[in-house]
Design a protein around this motif. Structure first.
Motif, PDB file in Angstrom:
ATOM      1  N   ARG A   1       0.819  -1.222   0.000  1.00 27.22           N
ATOM      2  CA  ARG A   1       0.000   0.000   0.000  1.00 27.22           C
ATOM      3  C   ARG A   1       0.856   1.277   0.000  1.00 27.22           C
ATOM      4  N   ALA A   2       1.884   1.293   0.848  1.00 26.86           N
ATOM      5  CA  ALA A   2       2.679   2.524   0.981  1.00 26.86           C
ATOM      6  C   ALA A   2       3.381   2.867  -0.334  1.00 26.86           C
ATOM      7  N   GLN A   3       3.970   1.871  -0.963  1.00 27.06           N
ATOM      8  CA  GLN A   3       4.658   2.124  -2.240  1.00 27.06           C
ATOM      9  C   GLN A   3       3.675   2.474  -3.345  1.00 27.06           C
ATOM     10  N   ARG A   4       2.467   1.932  -3.221  1.00 29.17           N
ATOM     11  CA  ARG A   4       1.450   2.232  -4.240  1.00 29.17           C
ATOM     12  C   ARG A   4       1.188   3.729  -4.297  1.00 29.17           C
ATOM     13  N   ALA A   5       1.030   4.328  -3.120  1.00 31.01           N
ATOM     14  CA  ALA A   5       0.707   5.753  -3.070  1.00 31.01           C
ATOM     15  C   ALA A   5       1.819   6.578  -3.722  1.00 31.01           C
ATOM     16  N   THR A   6       3.054   6.227  -3.408  1.00 33.96           N
ATOM     17  CA  THR A   6       4.183   6.953  -3.999  1.00 33.96           C
ATOM     18  C   THR A   6       4.195   6.790  -5.512  1.00 33.96           C
ATOM     19  N   ARG A   7       4.006   5.553  -5.939  1.00 30.61           N
ATOM     20  CA  ARG A   7       4.069   5.262  -7.367  1.00 30.61           C
ATOM     21  C   ARG A   7       2.928   5.970  -8.119  1.00 30.61           C
ATOM     22  N   VAL A   8       1.749   5.991  -7.511  1.00 32.42           N
ATOM     23  CA  VAL A   8       0.627   6.676  -8.145  1.00 32.42           C
ATOM     24  C   VAL A   8       0.986   8.152  -8.341  1.00 32.42           C
ATOM     25  N   GLY A   9       1.590   8.745  -7.329  1.00 25.65           N
ATOM     26  CA  GLY A   9       2.000  10.145  -7.435  1.00 25.65           C
ATOM     27  C   GLY A   9       2.992  10.347  -8.571  1.00 25.65           C
ATOM     28  N   GLU A  10       3.940   9.429  -8.699  1.00 25.22           N
ATOM     29  CA  GLU A  10       4.921   9.534  -9.784  1.00 25.22           C
ATOM     30  C   GLU A  10       4.252   9.441 -11.150  1.00 25.22           C
ATOM     31  N   MET A  11       3.323   8.529 -11.254  1.00 26.74           N
ATOM     32  CA  MET A  11       2.654   8.337 -12.546  1.00 26.74           C
ATOM     33  C   MET A  11       1.754   9.522 -12.897  1.00 26.74           C
ATOM     34  N   LEU A  12       1.107  10.082 -11.871  1.00 26.17           N
ATOM     35  CA  LEU A  12       0.280  11.268 -12.111  1.00 26.17           C
ATOM     36  C   LEU A  12       1.155  12.417 -12.614  1.00 26.17           C
ATOM     37  N   ALA A  13       2.338  12.538 -12.011  1.00 23.66           N
ATOM     38  CA  ALA A  13       3.255  13.599 -12.441  1.00 23.66           C
ATOM     39  C   ALA A  13       3.719  13.348 -13.874  1.00 23.66           C
ATOM     40  N   LEU A  14       4.036  12.101 -14.178  1.00 26.00           N
ATOM     41  CA  LEU A  14       4.496  11.769 -15.523  1.00 26.00           C
ATOM     42  C   LEU A  14       3.429  12.106 -16.572  1.00 26.00           C
ATOM     43  N   GLY A  15       2.176  11.804 -16.225  1.00 24.94           N
ATOM     44  CA  GLY A  15       1.088  12.058 -17.173  1.00 24.94           C
ATOM     45  C   GLY A  15       0.531  13.469 -17.097  1.00 24.94           C
ATOM     46  N   ARG A  16       1.138  14.306 -16.284  1.00 21.65           N
ATOM     47  CA  ARG A  16       0.658  15.678 -16.035  1.00 21.65           C
ATOM     48  C   ARG A  16      -0.832  15.637 -15.647  1.00 21.65           C
ATOM     49  N   LEU A  17      -1.127  14.720 -14.728  1.00 23.18           N
ATOM     50  CA  LEU A  17      -2.509  14.525 -14.293  1.00 23.18           C
ATOM     51  C   LEU A  17      -2.662  14.784 -12.792  1.00 23.18           C
ATOM     52  N   GLY A  18      -1.655  15.405 -12.224  1.00 23.68           N
ATOM     53  CA  GLY A  18      -1.653  15.613 -10.784  1.00 23.68           C
ATOM     54  C   GLY A  18      -2.869  16.352 -10.263  1.00 23.68           C
ATOM     55  N   ASP A  19      -3.387  17.278 -11.047  1.00 24.13           N
ATOM     56  CA  ASP A  19      -4.544  18.049 -10.592  1.00 24.13           C
ATOM     57  C   ASP A  19      -5.846  17.258 -10.681  1.00 24.13           C
ATOM     58  N   PHE A  20      -5.775  16.103 -11.347  1.00 20.95           N
ATOM     59  CA  PHE A  20      -7.008  15.343 -11.583  1.00 20.95           C
ATOM     60  C   PHE A  20      -7.063  14.051 -10.777  1.00 20.95           C
ATOM     61  N   ALA A  21      -6.207  13.917  -9.780  1.00 24.80           N
ATOM     62  CA  ALA A  21      -6.085  12.641  -9.065  1.00 24.80           C
ATOM     63  C   ALA A  21      -7.435  12.093  -8.611  1.00 24.80           C
ATOM     64  N   ARG A  22      -8.286  12.977  -8.092  1.00 23.87           N
ATOM     65  CA  ARG A  22      -9.561  12.505  -7.540  1.00 23.87           C
ATOM     66  C   ARG A  22     -10.719  12.651  -8.526  1.00 23.87           C
ATOM     67  N   VAL A  23     -10.403  13.079  -9.713  1.00 26.34           N
ATOM     68  CA  VAL A  23     -11.452  13.297 -10.719  1.00 26.34           C
ATOM     69  C   VAL A  23     -11.841  11.949 -11.332  1.00 26.34           C
ATOM     70  N   PRO A  24     -13.144  11.729 -11.607  1.00 30.04           N
ATOM     71  CA  PRO A  24     -13.524  10.486 -12.288  1.00 30.04           C
ATOM     72  C   PRO A  24     -12.800  10.383 -13.632  1.00 30.04           C
ATOM     73  N   ALA A  25     -12.190   9.228 -13.863  1.00 29.84           N
ATOM     74  CA  ALA A  25     -11.366   9.078 -15.071  1.00 29.84           C
ATOM     75  C   ALA A  25     -12.173   9.302 -16.338  1.00 29.84           C
ATOM     76  N   ARG A  26     -13.441   8.949 -16.285  1.00 28.06           N
ATOM     77  CA  ARG A  26     -14.229   8.983 -17.512  1.00 28.06           C
ATOM     78  C   ARG A  26     -14.654  10.388 -17.930  1.00 28.06           C
ATOM     79  N   VAL A  27     -14.382  11.385 -17.097  1.00 23.75           N
ATOM     80  CA  VAL A  27     -14.753  12.738 -17.512  1.00 23.75           C
ATOM     81  C   VAL A  27     -13.535  13.505 -18.045  1.00 23.75           C
ATOM     82  N   LEU A  28     -12.405  12.845 -18.148  1.00 24.77           N
ATOM     83  CA  LEU A  28     -11.221  13.502 -18.707  1.00 24.77           C
ATOM     84  C   LEU A  28     -11.412  13.737 -20.202  1.00 24.77           C
ATOM     85  N   SER A  29     -10.592  14.630 -20.740  1.00 28.84           N
ATOM     86  CA  SER A  29     -10.612  14.833 -22.194  1.00 28.84           C
ATOM     87  C   SER A  29      -9.940  13.642 -22.871  1.00 28.84           C
TER      88      SER A  29
END
Lengths: 276, 235
Positions: free
Chosen positions: A144-172
């Motif tokens: 669990r602990a590493q998951r949270a870190t990794r999710v943050g890294e991936m959000l940063a990579l995808g420039r999706l950090g501001d959308f972490a809690r946004v429903p995925a299906r409403v993205l462009s």
């Protein structure tokens, strides 16, 4: 810079905390942590591969070897069998005939877990952006602990950090595909199959996707890209596999393919002629 | 009109004073219907998921049968459960006839096909989106079922509501297997039927109003739960 795409070897596949997989910065994977020959799933060997549907041959017979460290573009006109070949290699379709061997082994669940695929139309779970990434990590047994870190890294990579809690299906459209791509890279696959990932994206979104793909490749992930976009193949590919009507017509280094295609079919395709 | 006015007045009085008989009947109704719903959900949701994503011989026939069972006549279900639980029946030794347990069995039989059939349709539609991606992730059969059930939970809540509606409003089956015994198996619907047959329309209407209020309350609760779910689950 986060360690965002360096592939995991078999010994590291159970999680990030059990080896040196975690500590290398992004980009060291190719030279610093290349999988040992015994551990690696590459090279991929395809022999006499055929696929028929509705009595119609769609692919084959195809013989092909794919190696680590080379970005491969599978190029060809619509209906050439590119996506079918990709699905066969990834194990989503069962070949009618022929064999697919990963470093000499028949694909099993363990080998499948070391690959990832991004589809032309991204399939996102009905969850938030962050949960979409966490889902894959949970499947791969990340603590669990590493998951949270990794999710943050991936959000940063995808420039999706501001959308972490946004429903995925409403993205462009572009954001969805970036999410699908970073989700695929989250568990550090050794091979990434991309099925026309930018087919319906604008140039800016395409550039963002290509930048992530380049970084993943630089970190040691084998890229196998299906596209009918010649310009994209020029930008990304080290080698080109050209298909026409289900047959492998030509395979060569990208610079050679685009400068002097060896087959009349490839030459006509590059010239923009109709092949059928 | 006088009956209706009197009924409303009586209903308000019964509710305001928390009439013990009314509370007992309402409690038993909820207990029976919610238990039947839980059992039907525990069986029906996985069954719906199996029918949605499973590929086996006879699947089409199974789907047709489950869909057809949605229209099961309650009195027929009541009769079959009665025959099974009666002293001469295969389960007569259990002594369940004319007990709340018999009513729960009958309602479960009625609700199960509704939950299985409706969830099958919802999960099959979702699986059409998910199938290739989940296989690419290397998700096995059980994992796929769990993922589909979780991601479709907002839609499945509506299915459960439909099931509860069927159970709480049911009278034909429970009156046969329960016997409408005062303080034992009397629920709202059977009480309404009894009071109507006795000509006590005011009490029957009062109970009917309570039943409507419960239906409204349950739907409001479900809507509130749905609203409280993460937005992602509803997108």
């Amino acid at each position: 810079m986060p360690d965002i795409a360096r592939p995991m070897t078999a010994s590291a596949i159970t999680g990030p905390g059990d080896g040196s997989a975690d500590i290398h910065p992004f980009g060291e994977g190719r030279s610093g942590a290349a999988p040992s020959p015994a551990d690696a799933i590459l090279p991929l060997g395809v022999r006499g591969l055929c696929y028929r549907a509705g009595g119609r041959p769609l692919v084959g017979p195809v013989d092909l070897d794919l190696h680590h460290g080379v970005k491969t573009a599978i190029l060809g006109p619509n209906g050439a069998g590119k996506s079918v070949l990709l699905r066969l290699m990834h194990g989503l379709l069962t070949p009618t005939a022929g064999t697919i061997r990963w470093n000499g082994r028949i694909a099993d669940a363990g080998i499948l877990r070391r690959q990832a695929m991004v589809f032309q139309t991204p399939v996102l779970l009905r969850r938030s952006v962050a949960e979409n990434i966490a889902y894959v990590l949970r499947l791969r047994g990340w603590p669990r602990a590493q998951r949270a870190t990794r999710v943050g890294e991936m959000l940063a990579l995808g420039r999706l950090g501001d959308f972490a809690r946004v429903p995925a299906r409403v993205l462009s459209g572009g954001e969805k595909q970036r999410l699908a791509l970073v989700r695929a890279l989250a568990a550090r696959p050794e091979v990434l199959f991309l099925d026309e990932p930018t087919a319906s994206l604008d140039p800016a979104s395409t550039a963002a996707i290509e930048a992530i793909v380049e970084r993943a490749a630089a970190a040691g992930t084998k890229i196998v890209l299906v596209t009918h976009d010649i310009a994209q193949a020029r930008r990304l590919a080290d080698e080109v596999v050209f298909l026409d009507r289900g047959r492998l017509v030509e395979r060569s280094a990208a610079f050679r393919f685009f400068a002097r295609p060896a087959s009349p079919e490839a030459a006509a395709f590059l010239a923009g002629d109709l092949l059928y | 009109m006088q009956d209706f006015t009197a009924a409303v007045g009586l209903a308000v009085r019964l509710l305001a004073t928390a009439d013990p008989d009314l509370v007992e009947i309402v409690s038993l109704s909820l207990q029976v219907s919610l238990t039947a719903l839980i059992i039907a959900a525990l069986v029906g949701l996985p069954l719906g998921a199996c029918l949605a994503i499973g590929r086996f011989r006879g699947r089409s026939v199974a789907i047709v049968v489950v869909n057809a069972l949605m229209g099961l006549p309650p009195v027929v279900v009541g009769l079959i459960v009665y025959l099974c639980l009666s002293r001469a029946g295969p389960f007569g030794v259990l002594g369940l006839l004319y007990t709340p347990a018999a009513m729960i069995i009958a309602q479960t039989v009625l609700v199960l096909p509704i939950i299985a059939a409706l969830s099958r349709q919802i999960l099959e539609d979702l699986n059409r989106d998910y199938d290739e991606q989940l296989r690419s992730f290397g998700v096995g059969w059980r994992g796929s079922v769990a993922t589909l059930l979780w991601d479709a939970r907002a839609s499945l809540a509506t299915v459960l509501l439909a099931g509860f509606g069927r159970a709480i409003a049911e009278v034909g089956a429970v009156i046969i297997v329960g016997g409408n015994i005062d303080h034992v198996t009397r629920v709202m619907t059977t009480a309404i039927a009894l009071e109507t047959s006795k000509g006590n329309l005011a009490l029957a209407l009062a109970l009917g109003l309570v039943l409507l209020l419960i239906a409204l309350a349950v739907n409001a609760l479900a809507a509130a739960l749905r609203q409280s779910m993460p937005e992602a689950a509803r997108a």
